[in-house]
Design an enzyme around this catalytic site. Structure first.
Site, mmCIF file in Angstrom:
data_model
loop_
_atom_site.group_PDB
_atom_site.id
_atom_site.type_symbol
_atom_site.label_atom_id
_atom_site.label_comp_id
_atom_site.label_asym_id
_atom_site.label_seq_id
_atom_site.Cartn_x
_atom_site.Cartn_y
_atom_site.Cartn_z
ATOM 1 N N HIS A 54 5.089 -17.096 65.743
ATOM 2 C CA HIS A 54 3.847 -17.423 65.041
ATOM 3 C C HIS A 54 3.526 -16.444 63.930
ATOM 4 C CE1 HIS A 54 3.655 -19.915 68.575
ATOM 5 N NE2 HIS A 54 3.195 -20.761 67.683
ATOM 6 N N ARG A 94 -5.333 -30.067 66.098
ATOM 7 C CA ARG A 94 -4.760 -29.756 67.405
ATOM 8 C C ARG A 94 -5.706 -28.767 68.061
ATOM 9 N NH1 ARG A 94 0.899 -26.791 68.093
ATOM 10 N NH2 ARG A 94 -0.247 -24.974 67.374
ATOM 11 N N GLU A 116 5.920 -31.542 73.636
ATOM 12 C CA GLU A 116 6.514 -30.205 73.543
ATOM 13 C C GLU A 116 7.211 -29.803 74.830
ATOM 14 O OE1 GLU A 116 3.795 -27.428 70.935
ATOM 15 O OE2 GLU A 116 2.581 -28.488 72.402
ATOM 16 N N ASN A 150 9.483 -27.092 67.946
ATOM 17 C CA ASN A 150 9.656 -25.655 68.202
ATOM 18 C C ASN A 150 9.616 -25.373 69.703
ATOM 19 O OD1 ASN A 150 9.470 -25.520 65.463
ATOM 20 N ND2 ASN A 150 7.411 -24.666 65.407
ATOM 21 N N ASP A 151 8.587 -25.923 70.346
ATOM 22 C CA ASP A 151 8.483 -25.692 71.785
ATOM 23 C C ASP A 151 9.393 -26.631 72.567
ATOM 24 O OD1 ASP A 151 6.752 -23.509 72.432
ATOM 25 O OD2 ASP A 151 5.188 -24.618 71.383
ATOM 26 N N ARG A 201 11.882 -18.966 71.892
ATOM 27 C CA ARG A 201 11.934 -19.132 70.433
ATOM 28 C C ARG A 201 11.676 -17.842 69.672
ATOM 29 N NH1 ARG A 201 6.421 -22.739 69.484
ATOM 30 N NH2 ARG A 201 6.258 -21.890 67.410
ATOM 31 N N CYS A 210 6.266 -32.475 63.888
ATOM 32 C CA CYS A 210 5.525 -31.407 63.219
ATOM 33 C C CYS A 210 6.104 -30.016 63.477
ATOM 34 C CB CYS A 210 4.053 -31.447 63.605
ATOM 35 S SG CYS A 210 3.787 -31.079 65.334
HETATM 36 C C1 PEP Z 1 5.839 -26.849 67.942
HETATM 37 O O1 PEP Z 1 5.892 -26.351 69.071
HETATM 38 O O2 PEP Z 1 6.817 -27.416 67.396
HETATM 39 C C2 PEP Z 1 4.593 -26.805 67.163
HETATM 40 C C3 PEP Z 1 4.445 -27.497 66.061
HETATM 41 O O3 PEP Z 1 3.615 -25.997 67.620
HETATM 42 P P1 PEP Z 1 3.621 -24.402 67.443
HETATM 43 O O4 PEP Z 1 4.759 -24.026 66.528
HETATM 44 O O5 PEP Z 1 2.293 -24.033 66.911
HETATM 45 O O6 PEP Z 1 3.838 -23.950 68.859
HETATM 46 MG MG MG Z 2 4.125 -25.651 70.053
#
Ligand code: PEP
Ligand code: MG
Length: 752
Positions: free
Chosen positions: A371, A513, A612, A635-636, A646, A683
């Protein structure tokens, strides 16, 4: 047949060596000879330094002579590194387009597209790499490869002996410690966390480093209590000014970023104790250091990220205080226009850096999808993640040039490199400066409409999203304003920030979100319980369901802000239909409350969920019957599906978006959603990876939500995609059972 002739004349190398006065001289003569014999434009020799795990160019013919000693890379990087890593010749006719290729600015290597690298090895010892390059249309043949291998094997013997001689002849030359700071100019390759470009003296954020440096300083001048008090006042004034600047620049994150600094500065146990010591006759700088040490000793016992963040605050504060004391007048340098190098950064550090107009940042640990990288992109701080802890040993003020467009860090860049960067800036060719043209609508070549939505982290992202004509907001990560603040924002504060976002989108859809905190997104002001596995702990929707007053406040603020808008609300980290229904029930409760209180609000938005967690894939039919839309957070999803953290660079090569399980899961979501007439968007970062765009469109993805800066390139690539061909490709990919097969289909280079 030139190659074979060279093979026969190989004993010449031994002569060359005998005639050379130094190893460097020998290597230089060797590259000159090979260039001539193999009629190649470039020949370079890289030697491998095992202790530092670095390949360093030691001789070149054809590239800029200044590149010698300067061009360095890890064996895990570049085509040259690949040859050593995989212990095989790498031959590429379009090296510049190869995903592993990273140009070294100033070497001129971009002029030579044909590339051949042969590892130099002896037994199990990795010695280096011999690299040949030629201009266009002059490919390397099998014979060239054979000749090159022959030279490499001969070189291996000589260099092994020569290395031994080098150590014998230079007994007084001190060997650098493995983690010593690079003494010579050098280039370190890292990964782009946020593209851009930065040049400036470096500032190392490293507690031991800072304290040790301050303690080592001489303080010959005796300062008075009045000097100290003046320094405290100046520091306070500076912090208040910085705070004001943050508020102007980042209204949604405007809570007191510098609050803890200011509080510590007013704390009797801190400044009061310092004053007491000064009154007893201790020189103020020493009194400051003594009390600081006592403070930090208390913090030292804590493992919590919250406390570590405070340690950084204290460190930042004493640097300012001592600078102000010593200079008496004149502002402290702070971080402004510097390249910050750190092992660990906190969101509040990034905010502070942004308000101080930092030139860029290098993080020596961490992952690109963390993040922190996402926040750096929102704040437009050029940032590179380079696994090179030796950078922390650089002296403060060492000139550093950051080419975050391609992930390179240049330490003490020489004139040639600076010159070529100045040219690049003038030509406006850095990604950030490039003026881009976007069309209001994105379509494939055959006219299939794709919606490109924006991921928004802070309101400061909105103007770029607007100017790039996004189709709305596909993901507003509402936790970011929470993370960068130092207290929970009230419902009213949230409402104002959310309302600004909604209004700025002028009727386009806006997807909120709800809070996704916990894991690596900690709130410095909330005592999260210590957990063994925080990313699988009390986080995200679980935190919200467990802290209902906070959740309800947020839901009310969203509904109020969304009055009259195309509002969508989605919940993160949903693990079951039950989670989703509970969260939606609370949204209903918030709407009912607002109605009863006669407060203007959105009566009922579209309600969706993030995909996710792999556990929801087998349940996707049941979920599709309930939700209004899905947003796939790759991502998750990758992290949990493949069991790869990650944020952990050590397992980075296992983090594979093009894993068959991923594509098949996305397909399952699309199929279920279509059956129930639900929308789907992607996303996560996968949505902006150019290699995956075609296959995703082929699978039926019609909405992507990405960080705004990626919109122009995605639009351009999609305009070349033919949807029928994309479908055929996606069918093949979905039929593939291994990562390797998919890599071949998508033309992706395997990550070792
Ligand atoms: C994801 O997990 O792909 C996502 C968009 O949320 P974040 O990256 O904020 O965990
Ligand atoms: Mg996420």
């Amino acid at each position: 047949m030139e190659g074979f002739q060279l093979l026969c004349d190989i004993s010449e190398l031994n002569h060359l060596f005998r005639d050379s006065v130094s190893v460097e001289g020998f290597l230089q003569k060797t590259v000159e000879m090979v260039t001539h014999r193999l009629k190649t434009d470039v020949c370079s020799i890289y030697l491998y330094d095992e202790e530092e795990d670095l390949l360093v160019m030691r001789a070149t013919q054809g590239l800029h002579p200044d590149s010698v000693g300067l061009v360095r890379m890890k064996p895990s990087e570049g085509l040259t590194g690949k040859a050593l890593r995989e212990l095989r010749p790498i031959c590429e006719s379009r090296a510049g387009r190869h995903p592993d290729f990273k140009p070294f600015i100033g070497t001129n290597e971009e002029l030579f597209d044909n590339f051949l690298a042969v590892p130099i090895t002896r037994g199990l010892n990795r010695i280096g790499v011999l690299v040949l390059q030629r201009g266009k249309r002059r490919k390397f043949s099998d014979e060239d490869i054979m000749a090159c291998k022959a030279v490499a094997s001969q070189l291996a013997n000589i260099i092994e002996n020569a290395r031994f001689l080098m150590t014998m002849h230079a007994p007084h030359e001190e060997k650098a410690r493995p983690d010593a700071a690079p003494a010579e100019p050098g280039m370190i390759r890292g990964k782009t966390a946020c593209a851009g470009f930065g040049l400036g003296p470096c500032r190392i954020l490293n507690r031991e480093h800072t304290l040790a440096t301050l303690s080592r300083r001489d303080y010959p001048q005796a300062y008075s209590l009045a000097d100290f008090d003046r320094a405290v006042r100046t520091t306070q004034q500076q912090l208040e000014d910085l705070q004001k600047r943050v508020e102007e620049k980042l209204s949604d994150a405007a809570s007191l970023i510098f609050a803890s600094h200011l509080l510590i500065l007013k704390d009797h146990a801190f400044v009061g104790e310092m004053r007491k010591r000064i009154e007893k006759g201790i020189n103020p700088p020493l009194a400051i250091l003594e009390i600081t040490r006592q403070y930090l000793d208390i913090f030292d016992r804590s493992e919590s990220p919250y406390i570590r963040e405070k340690v950084q605050d204290v460190e930042d504060l004493i640097v300012r205080l001592i600078d102000n004391l010593l200079q008496k007048a004149g502002p402290t340098e702070g971080l402004g226009h510097r390249v910050v190098i750190a092992r660990e950064l906190f969101p509040s550090d990034l905010l502070r850096m942004s308000s101080e107009e930092v030139a860029g940042a290098v993080l020596v640990a961490g992952g690109v999808t963390s993040h922190l990288s996402i926040l750096a992109r929102s704040l437009q701080i050029p940032m590179v993640i380079a696994q090179s802890p030796e950078l922390l040993k650089l002296a403060d003020g060492t000139p550093v040039l950051l080419d975050a467009d391609i992930g390179n860090v240049y330490v003490r860049p020489n004139e040639t490199i600076l010159h070529s960067f100045r040219n690049r800036i003038q030509a406006g060719t850095t990604l950030k400066d490039r003026k881009v043209k976007v069309k209001p609508e994105t379509t494939t070549r055959d006219g299939v409409r794709i919606r490109l939505m924006a991921n928004i982290n802070l309101l400061s992202d909105v103007s770029l999203a607007q100017s790039l004509q996004c189709d709305g907001v596909g993901l507003y990560r509402t936790e970011f304003p929470f993370i960068v603040r130092s207290d929970f924002p009230s419902e009213e504060e949230q409402y104002w920030a959310y309302r600004r976002l909604v209004e700025s989108m002028g009727g386009k859809p806006v997807t909120f979100r709800t809070l996704d905190i916990g894991g690596d997104k900690v709130l410095s002001y909330y005592p999260f319980p210590q957990e063994q596995n925080p990313s699988m702990g009390m986080r995200s929707i679980r935190f919200s369901l467990d802290n209902r007053p906070i959740f309800l406040q947020q839901l009310r603020a969203i509904l109020r802000a969304g009055a009259g808008a195309d509002l969508r609300v989605m919940f993160p980290m949903i693990a079951s239909l039950d989670d989703f229904c509970q969260a939606r029930q609370l949204l209903r409760q918030a709407a009912d409350q607002l109605k009863a209180e006669q407060i203007q609000h959105h009566a009922w938005p579209k309600v969706g969920m993030m995909v996710e967690l792999p556990g929801v894939i087998p349940m996707i039919e049941s979920l599709a019957a309930e939700v209004d839309f899905f947003s796939i957070g790759t991502n998750d999803l990758i992290q949990f599906m493949l069991g790869v953290d990650r944020t952990n660079e050590k397992v980075e090569s296992y983090y594979i978006p093009h894993h068959p399980a991923l594509f098949r899961s996305i397909r399952d979501v699309l199929v279920a959603a279509e059956r129930h007439g639900r929308e789907v968007s992607i996303c996560g970062d996968m949505a902006h990876e150019m290699a995956y765009l075609t296959v995703l469109v082929g699978m039926g993805v019609r909405t992507l939500s990405v960080e705004p800066l990626f919109i122009p390139q995605i639009q351009q690539i999609l305009s070349t995609v033919d949807s029928a061909r994309a479908r055929t490709l996606s069918e093949k990919v979905l039929g593939a059972g291994s990562v390797g097969e998919i890599e071949r289909l998508l033309g992706i280079e395997h990550k070792a």
